[in-house]
Motif scaffolding. Sequence first.
Motif, short mmCIF file in Angstrom:
data_model
loop_
_atom_site.label_atom_id
_atom_site.label_comp_id
_atom_site.label_asym_id
_atom_site.label_seq_id
_atom_site.Cartn_x
_atom_site.Cartn_y
_atom_site.Cartn_z
N LEU A 1 -4.60 -8.20 7.98
CA LEU A 1 -5.24 -9.50 7.82
C LEU A 1 -4.99 -10.37 9.05
O LEU A 1 -3.86 -10.43 9.55
N GLU B 1 -6.25 -6.88 2.26
CA GLU B 1 -6.01 -6.79 3.70
C GLU B 1 -4.60 -7.23 4.04
O GLU B 1 -3.95 -6.64 4.91
N TRP C 1 -13.66 1.37 4.75
CA TRP C 1 -12.34 1.37 4.10
C TRP C 1 -11.99 2.79 3.69
O TRP C 1 -12.83 3.48 3.10
#
Lengths: 273, 269
Positions: free
Chosen positions: B234, B228, B64
């Motif tokens: 996502l 997300e 991330w």
Amino acid sequence: MIKLSKDLFKYIISWLRVPIALISTQYSLMIEYRAEIILWAISGILPLIMLAIWKEATISERIGLSDDYLTRYFVSAFIVRQFTAVWVMVSFEEDNLEGRLSPYLLQPLMPFWRYFSSHIAEQISRIPIVLIMLLVLNASIPNILWIPSLKTLVIFCCALFSAFCVRFLLHWMFSMICFWSDRVSALERLLLIPYLFLSGLVAPLDTFPTPIRNFANLTPFPYILAFPSNILAEKKIDLISNFTSLFFWAILLFLLSYLFWKRGIRHYSGMGA
Amino acid sequence: MIKYLRSTSEVFRVLFSFWSTSIASELEYQLNLVIEIISVVANLTGSIFILSLFYSPTTNLGGWSWHASLVVLGIYTILDGYTTSFLHPNLSRIVRHVQNGTLDFVLLKPINSQLWLSFRIFSPWGIPSILSGITLVIIGFINSQANFSIKSLLLSILMVLSSFIILYSLWFLIATTSIWFVRVWNANEVLRSTLVAGRYPISAYPESLRRIFTFILPIAFLTTVPAEAILNILSYRIAFLSLILAIAFLFISKRFWMFALKFYTSASS
């Protein structure tokens, strides 16, 4: 000569009578609450969560911390945290608000010792729980535990107990604010924040940038957690300077809290009286 | 349909008057606001500092980016405020109601007892957390150069809602067990201390823990999945799963409460 040693023995026993009575009664009280103590013990798993993150993070190798050291450090931090748990602010506030402090003050025993012994008793009752948790940890991650040398263990226990005393005195000092205000539990939450971030609970102090590490070392927090943890993790550290800092904080906090206690007691009017 | 709407508006009217009275009573303690703001600022500074330890030009946390993980931390902070405002003040009282037998009076009220017990009180002290969490999410979102679209906005709101529901249900499930074990409050401390894991994206954990945090204790759906959704990465499969999970948890918490009430014998009787 025999008489003298007998007298001495009697003297020591009579001197120990009060602490033994205090700790044993508090211990039986704690055993009553064993389910809660188990839950409290489990809620101290933060260092183990952080261990998982640090081991997975790629940064630790770059800083020069081995995986082995990280594991030992955080498992030690977990143990240290278990045996330095302090909740005196909450119970002192409760006793103060509900007027239980007044009868305590009438007894020929400084109330400080009552709280202190209840913490000691709780720690004794925690020992088997922590042992079981460590065994479970070792079963789920094989070879995570190590056997420290006897010398390490002895030094560790001294450091752990001093660390506990310093943390207890710190919280005890802030409990004295109860005499003037009735929202001490909110202050306790504030006190937990520097403990969380500066004591080394979530990250070894070696990973901090130097200015922040130096700042942290000016506060009592790293000596409460990181110092005993590093001893148990068998890292080479300067024992003398660390112990000196611990004793310095212990004496300072003791004097301050004694002063506040004297002033607070004068101010105390007996809640609910 | 009209009847349903009327009962919903009734619920909102009741909740509104509950919350306005509880805000009025909490505002008695103005010093708390100062303490709360200090604690939120200090907590955020500390969390961001610890997070920054994992980042360098060549390293990151579980793949991330820095700004993306700020979004996760922001969601965590929002949930923390939600806990302070609703979950903690309300659900900690269930234990006391059972202990003192005052649960009888709650059950007699002409309102759903679960609703009353869960949302009777609104504590304004969670607002600083919620606001700073939202700020953090916005900062992270703008700097991470994620695409903005109405669709992703809707999905994000949905995912945050479902994380609210999952978190609520977890707390309520544990609080419900106080019908049997009166002194159960510390179990919520355990939950709270485990949820701290949600401060970091789920991929920062080793494989085995990742599985536990997804399937056993759904921490992944509390912070990582909403983050997300906000960052528009996502998958619909996970989004669907999150919704199913939220509905299932809510349903289970309701059924479990009904089940537990069968065993409630009132105090001192």
